[in-house]
Design a protein around this motif. Structure first.
Motif: not given
Lengths: 114, 113
Positions: A25-40, A45-46, A86-90
């Motif tokens: 995570s970015q410095s100082g950030h305490n929360t992390v979220s994960w997302y799945q982005q399929a093509l197009g 939100f995961i 298969s996807a981009l995981y953010l």
């Protein structure tokens, strides 16, 4: 200030395998979220992690799981991979301390399941 | 880099013209809205946000308009530049959802020189 980083950048797996994706995570950030982005499509939100616990989950099956560590970094684990995974995981980090809703995204991990 | 929006609606704009990107949302409880820009091979980048107690907010070359009556959000980009070519997503969140963002389908902007 260090931004959100993710590893690996690309990954190829076969059906049935398991995968672990990582996020700092970015410095100082305490929360992390994960997302799945399929093509197009827009990101979906995961789940979100705060204080090392899952804090909200989207419409994803239990084979999607995660962890958050004391340094606020996080992992996304996916078991029994399917072709549709298969996807981009953010990964996105934010800070509840500031009261801001703003989330900062990493570059993503491109997962290909064959 | 890999294309993000192969099947997204596309807005073609002449360099120097203004761009308007529209977004409809469905959750009347949403109280915070964000526009993101996503370039090929990259994660979404924050552009501008707006809370539900406002109907307009301006940034550098960008303006977001919020119409809660019809649940519509728009992003205006002034004097569009080649570097503005990307896929643009609106996102919303509601108090009960914590920081969970719900994204719209996205619009690809192509800037013609």
């Amino acid at each position: 200030e260090t931004g959100v980083t993710q590893s690996p950048t690309h990954l190829i797996k076969t059906r049935g395998q398991q995968v672990t994706l990582r996020c700092s995570s970015q410095s100082g950030h305490n929360t992390v979220s994960w997302y799945q982005q399929a093509l197009g499509q827009g990101p979906q939100f995961i789940f979100q992690y705060y204080r090392e616990e899952e804090n909200g989950r989207g419409n994803f099956p239990p084979r999607f799981s995660g962890l958050q560590f004391p340094n606020y970094s996080s992992e996304l684990n996916v078991n029994a991979l399917e072709l549709d995974d298969s996807a981009l995981y953010l990964c996105a980090s934010s800070s509840r301390r500031t009261g801001s809703n703003e989330q900062f995204f990493g570059p993503g991990t491109r997962l290909t399941v064959l | 880099g890999e294309s993000v929006g192969l099947h997204l609606p596309t807005l073609s704009v002449q360099e120097g013209d203004n761009s308007i990107i529209n977004c409809a949302y469905s959750n009347s409880a949403s109280d915070y809205f964000i526009w993101y820009k996503q370039e090929s091979g990259k994660g979404p980048q924050f552009i501008i946000d707006i809370r539900s107690n406002m109907d307009k907010r301006q940034g550098q070359r960008v303006t977001v308009l919020l119409n809660k009556t019809v649940k519509h959000l728009s992003l205006q980009i002034a004097a569009t530049q080649p570097g503005d070519s990307a896929v643009y997503f609106c996102a919303e969140t509601a108090p009960a959802a914590g920081n969970k963002l719900t994204f719209g389908g996205g619009t690809r902007v192509l800037v013609k020189p």
